[in-house]
Write a protein that holds these residues in place. Structure first.
Motif, PDB file in Angstrom:
ATOM      1  N   VAL A   1      41.774  31.170  22.245  1.00  0.00           N
ATOM      2  CA  VAL A   1      42.468  31.918  23.292  1.00  0.00           C
ATOM      3  C   VAL A   1      43.679  31.098  23.707  1.00  0.00           C
TER       4      VAL A   1
ATOM      5  N   LEU B   1      44.777  39.973  25.530  1.00  0.00           N
ATOM      6  CA  LEU B   1      43.497  40.249  26.209  1.00  0.00           C
ATOM      7  C   LEU B   1      43.741  40.728  27.635  1.00  0.00           C
TER       8      LEU B   1
ATOM      9  N   SER C   1      33.564  38.458  29.000  1.00  0.00           N
ATOM     10  CA  SER C   1      33.343  37.813  30.294  1.00  0.00           C
ATOM     11  C   SER C   1      32.168  38.449  31.032  1.00  0.00           C
TER      12      SER C   1
ATOM     13  N   ASN D   1      39.906  29.424  41.135  1.00  0.00           N
ATOM     14  CA  ASN D   1      39.969  30.842  40.748  1.00  0.00           C
ATOM     15  C   ASN D   1      38.641  31.290  40.124  1.00  0.00           C
TER      16      ASN D   1
ATOM     17  N   ASN E   1      36.360  35.000  34.741  1.00  0.00           N
ATOM     18  CA  ASN E   1      36.549  33.627  34.256  1.00  0.00           C
ATOM     19  C   ASN E   1      35.214  32.970  33.930  1.00  0.00           C
TER      20      ASN E   1
ATOM     21  N   GLN F   1      33.032  41.867  32.273  1.00  0.00           N
ATOM     22  CA  GLN F   1      32.830  42.965  31.311  1.00  0.00           C
ATOM     23  C   GLN F   1      31.355  43.319  31.190  1.00  0.00           C
TER      24      GLN F   1
ATOM     25  N   PHE G   1      48.121  34.086  36.200  1.00  0.00           N
ATOM     26  CA  PHE G   1      48.837  32.920  35.702  1.00  0.00           C
ATOM     27  C   PHE G   1      49.614  33.172  34.414  1.00  0.00           C
ATOM     28  N   GLY G   2      49.617  34.398  33.946  1.00  0.00           N
ATOM     29  CA  GLY G   2      50.361  34.680  32.720  1.00  0.00           C
ATOM     30  C   GLY G   2      49.582  35.595  31.796  1.00  0.00           C
TER      31      GLY G   2
ATOM     32  N   TYR H   1      35.447  32.980  23.636  1.00  0.00           N
ATOM     33  CA  TYR H   1      34.046  33.377  23.830  1.00  0.00           C
ATOM     34  C   TYR H   1      33.842  34.812  23.357  1.00  0.00           C
TER      35      TYR H   1
ATOM     36  N   LYS I   1      46.719  40.411  31.284  1.00  0.00           N
ATOM     37  CA  LYS I   1      47.720  39.649  32.037  1.00  0.00           C
ATOM     38  C   LYS I   1      47.109  39.305  33.359  1.00  0.00           C
ATOM     39  N   GLY I   2      46.909  38.034  33.611  1.00  0.00           N
ATOM     40  CA  GLY I   2      46.298  37.615  34.859  1.00  0.00           C
ATOM     41  C   GLY I   2      47.328  37.017  35.785  1.00  0.00           C
TER      42      GLY I   2
ATOM     43  N   TYR J   1      42.335  27.508  24.633  1.00  0.00           N
ATOM     44  CA  TYR J   1      40.917  27.335  24.952  1.00  0.00           C
ATOM     45  C   TYR J   1      40.035  27.904  23.837  1.00  0.00           C
ATOM     46  N   SER J   2      38.765  27.545  23.870  1.00  0.00           N
ATOM     47  CA  SER J   2      37.791  28.171  22.966  1.00  0.00           C
ATOM     48  C   SER J   2      37.715  29.659  23.299  1.00  0.00           C
TER      49      SER J   2
HETATM   50  N1  LIG Z   1      38.345  31.850  26.611  1.00  0.00           N
HETATM   51  C1  LIG Z   1      38.209  33.180  26.677  1.00  0.00           C
HETATM   52  N2  LIG Z   1      37.390  33.834  25.817  1.00  0.00           N
HETATM   53  C2  LIG Z   1      37.247  35.189  25.870  1.00  0.00           C
HETATM   54  N3  LIG Z   1      37.911  35.986  26.752  1.00  0.00           N
HETATM   55  C3  LIG Z   1      38.758  35.391  27.628  1.00  0.00           C
HETATM   56  C4  LIG Z   1      38.947  33.968  27.645  1.00  0.00           C
HETATM   57  N4  LIG Z   1      39.823  33.665  28.635  1.00  0.00           N
HETATM   58  C5  LIG Z   1      40.154  34.839  29.221  1.00  0.00           C
HETATM   59  N5  LIG Z   1      39.521  35.874  28.626  1.00  0.00           N
HETATM   60  C6  LIG Z   1      39.612  37.289  29.012  1.00  0.00           C
HETATM   61  O1  LIG Z   1      40.966  37.701  28.873  1.00  0.00           O
HETATM   62  C7  LIG Z   1      41.310  38.630  29.901  1.00  0.00           C
HETATM   63  C8  LIG Z   1      42.582  38.154  30.586  1.00  0.00           C
HETATM   64  O2  LIG Z   1      42.302  36.911  31.199  1.00  0.00           O
HETATM   65  P1  LIG Z   1      43.239  36.289  32.314  1.00  0.00           P
HETATM   66  O3  LIG Z   1      42.658  34.963  32.678  1.00  0.00           O
HETATM   67  O4  LIG Z   1      44.641  36.346  31.845  1.00  0.00           O
HETATM   68  O5  LIG Z   1      43.120  37.299  33.530  1.00  0.00           O
HETATM   69  P2  LIG Z   1      41.995  37.487  34.590  1.00  0.00           P
HETATM   70  O6  LIG Z   1      40.783  36.630  34.282  1.00  0.00           O
HETATM   71  O7  LIG Z   1      41.760  38.942  34.687  1.00  0.00           O
HETATM   72  O8  LIG Z   1      42.700  36.993  35.922  1.00  0.00           O
HETATM   73  P3  LIG Z   1      43.132  35.501  36.335  1.00  0.00           P
HETATM   74  O9  LIG Z   1      44.473  35.245  35.783  1.00  0.00           O
HETATM   75  O10 LIG Z   1      43.112  35.537  37.816  1.00  0.00           O
HETATM   76  O11 LIG Z   1      42.106  34.537  35.762  1.00  0.00           O
HETATM   77  C9  LIG Z   1      40.112  38.714  30.842  1.00  0.00           C
HETATM   78  O12 LIG Z   1      39.359  39.868  30.517  1.00  0.00           O
HETATM   79  C10 LIG Z   1      39.313  37.476  30.505  1.00  0.00           C
HETATM   80  O13 LIG Z   1      37.941  37.671  30.755  1.00  0.00           O
END
Ligand SMILES: Nc1ncnc2c1ncn2[C@@H]1O[C@H](COP(=O)(O)OP(=O)(O)OP(=O)(O)O)[C@@H](O)[C@H]1O
Length: 341
Positions: free
Chosen positions: A86, A66, A139, A187, A192, A142, A71-72, A135, A68-69, A132-133
């Motif tokens: 997720v 999905l 987000s 964060n 998020n 999006q 934290f990974g 969604y 790379k944020g 995690y669950s």
């Molecule tokens: N539980 C979830 N359900 C649906 N989409 C998710 C979930 N968790 C993360 N995502 C989506 O996956 C993508 C990557 O998330 P990730 O948390 O790795 O990076 P980020 O949110 O862009 O930055 P950060 O690491 O600072 O949170 C984002 O578009 C996020 O909205």
């Protein structure tokens, strides 16, 4: 990108580890059946024994990256039975096993409709995972910024935005109650925040900032969400969370991305401005109506509500920490927007 979670992307790290390895993950352990002392990796599943999947299911399922944020890498993993979770594969975890487990245990206890549920976690020398669950509706980021200017864009109404803000504020308030009132998110941002089944906002990614290396200074400076006082310390507080939440409110109202709002200060040589400063400027000039997202132009009958939300957002992004409201006050103020109609 679709990959097979166990065999491809994580091949050799989780599934293929041989028996001589120091940390062979073997099976999921449920929270209330946690008596298996494993040599290394140990997977803990919250919520009793009625698991919808086990480790083998997870590793043999197809996984989609999905993103790379900070934290990974985040994967969407669809099981054979079509259930989806997720999985966050965390990099740069600084917490040791004990601290990691304690933090995850505390997060796993949090049950609230506006907080994304931590379903399981895994810790070994080489890999740290948080499950995690998932969604389905994506987000808030999006929803606000996706497909802008195209025919595919689904506009987000004021009602929808108000619900998202209400839910997310409640979720953050619940998080701040955690760990005897010491839990911090660290964060808060629109990527998020997700939608629950009632289309209220729901906060994701809890519990990560305390176990990870702090966010790079550059990220704090450029994300648009971080309070000015944490740029140097990079130590989040309840009040810096409130600041970030305030930025989300301003983002909801303007439809502009805090990282690149594309707003300039005509009086200072067309300098780029951050979202909060730009809004303060516009409001000071009494042009408040001009900040709202054009997408809500036809909703002028609720402009008073938007103005109220704007005041709440501006209070949250106050430069002085001590002047920012407590999140419980923010919840009340947002709820009152509609109830005082
Ligand atoms: N539980 C979830 N359900 C649906 N989409 C998710 C979930 N968790 C993360 N995502 C989506 O996956 C993508 C990557 O998330 P990730 O948390 O790795 O990076 P980020 O949110 O862009 O930055 P950060 O690491 O600072 O949170 C984002 O578009 C996020 O909205």
């Amino acid at each position: 990108m679709i990959t097979c979670f166990g065999k491809a992307r994580l091949s050799g790290k989780l599934r293929k580890r041989d028996s001589s390895s120091s940390s062979p993950p073997r099976n999921w352990t449920s929270r209330d059946d946690d008596n298996t002392e494993e040599e290394g990796g140990k997977i803990i599943f919250f919520g009793g024994k009625n698991h919808l999947f086990d480790l083998d299911d997870l590793l043999s399922s197809s996984a989609q990256v999905l993103g790379k944020g900070a934290f990974g890498t985040t994967y969407k993993v669809t099981m054979e039975d079509m259930s989806t979770v997720v999985v966050k594969r965390l990099k740069e975890v600084v917490a040791g096993r004990r601290e990691f487990e304690q933090q995850m245990e505390m997060i796993g206890m949090i049950r609230h409709e506006n907080v994304a549920k931590l379903k399981a976690y895994y810790y070994s020398k080489d890999d740290k995972l948080a499950v995690y669950s998932y969604y389905t509706q994506g987000s808030l980021s999006q929803m606000l910024h996706g497909n802008r200017g195209t025919y595919d864009r689904v506009p987000l109404s004021w009602d929808a935005r108000l619900r998202i803000a209400t839910g997310a504020a409640r979720g953050l308030a619940k998080i701040h109650e955690g760990n005897n009132g010491r839990l911090i998110h660290g964060n808060i941002k629109s990527s998020n925040i997700f939608l629950d089944s009632q289309r209220y906002g729901c906060i994701g990614d809890i519990g990560l900032t305390t176990i990870m290396r702090s966010l790079p200074r550059r990220t704090c400076l450029t994300s648009g969400y971080h309070a000015p006082e944490i740029t140097d310390t990079r130590r989040s507080t309840h009040s810096s969370d409130v600041y970030s939440f305030g930025v989300v409110l301003l983002e909801l109202l303007t439809g502009k991305s805090p990282a690149s709002p594309g707003v300039t200060d005509a009086e200072h040589g067309g300098e780029n401005m951050d979202l909060a400063s730009w809004i303060r400027n516009v409001v000071a000039k009494d042009w408040t109506g001009e900040v709202f997202d054009m997408e809500m132009l036809s909703e002028s009958s609720v402009e008073d509500e938007m103005v109220e939300m704007l005041q709440i957002g501006l209070a949250c992004v106050g430069v002085k920490q001590q002047e920012r409201p407590h999140i419980a006050q923010v919840v009340k103020l947002i709820q009152d927007i509609r109830s005082t109609e």
